[in-house]
Scaffold this active site. Sequence first.
Site, PDB file in Angstrom:
ATOM      1  N   PRO A   1       0.906  -1.244   0.160  1.00  0.00           N
ATOM      2  CA  PRO A   1       0.076   0.066   0.038  1.00  0.00           C
ATOM      3  C   PRO A   1       0.852   1.303  -0.063  1.00  0.00           C
ATOM      4  O   PRO A   1       0.875   2.026   0.967  1.00  0.00           O
ATOM      5  CB  PRO A   1      -0.685  -0.080   1.437  1.00  0.00           C
ATOM      6  CG  PRO A   1       0.197  -1.005   2.045  1.00  0.00           C
ATOM      7  CD  PRO A   1       0.560  -2.011   1.400  1.00  0.00           C
ATOM      8  N   CYS A   2       1.438   1.654  -1.014  1.00  0.00           N
ATOM      9  CA  CYS A   2       2.076   2.987  -1.357  1.00  0.00           C
ATOM     10  C   CYS A   2       1.230   4.094  -1.030  1.00  0.00           C
ATOM     11  O   CYS A   2       1.818   5.202  -0.986  1.00  0.00           O
ATOM     12  CB  CYS A   2       2.905   3.225  -2.589  1.00  0.00           C
ATOM     13  SG  CYS A   2       1.893   2.606  -4.123  1.00  0.00           S
TER      14      CYS A   2
END
Length: 209
Positions: free
Chosen positions: A169-170
């Site tokens: 989850p950037c």
Amino acid sequence: MSEKNAATLATQDEGSVLQELNKKFVQDAHDQGLVEISYRIVESPIGRLLIATTEAGLVRVAFETEGHESILDTLAQKIGPRILKDRGALDDVARQLDQYFDGSLRNFSLSLDLRLSTEFRRQVQVELGNIAYGQTLSYAQMAQQVGKPKAVRAVGTACATNPLPIVLPCHRVLRSDGSLGGYLGGLDVKSRLLHLENPDYLGTGATLF
């Protein structure tokens, strides 16, 4: 039986035969080791996503805005040209994505193939998976997390080139002032993902940690 009904049944039978032949073709290709990458397109609340896997694991999640054909070309160049569209090979990935978007899954449980990333970028991208659902860190904090406090810009590049957005989850990494920074899928998508995970997310200037 009317000619119309007969034609409809014939079309349905033909479709079933073609479907079975396709399944056999796909299975034979896998059995003979002819497939390097399997992929499919899935629908999501943020648009159509391309998901691709190798024998090692999920190798790519791509937004429609990236150009799926372009993504496939890149995969062919970097991994190998034997690419097969195969719905069945990615059922678990598709299921977990559906569960994520409906709010029933917070942590993905998938085998991952990070060969598309270089060593430092891979280190950052793996660390992304340690940011808790609904929480965020700044790029500077991520640099601290990987033991490179001065590598803030490099951390930003690692996030921008993350081959597995959503799963790694950037979108949970923001600028130090709380603003969104960049995102491969677009800032609207980044904001929507943050709101999905935390309805209290306020946007620019907000901090969630």
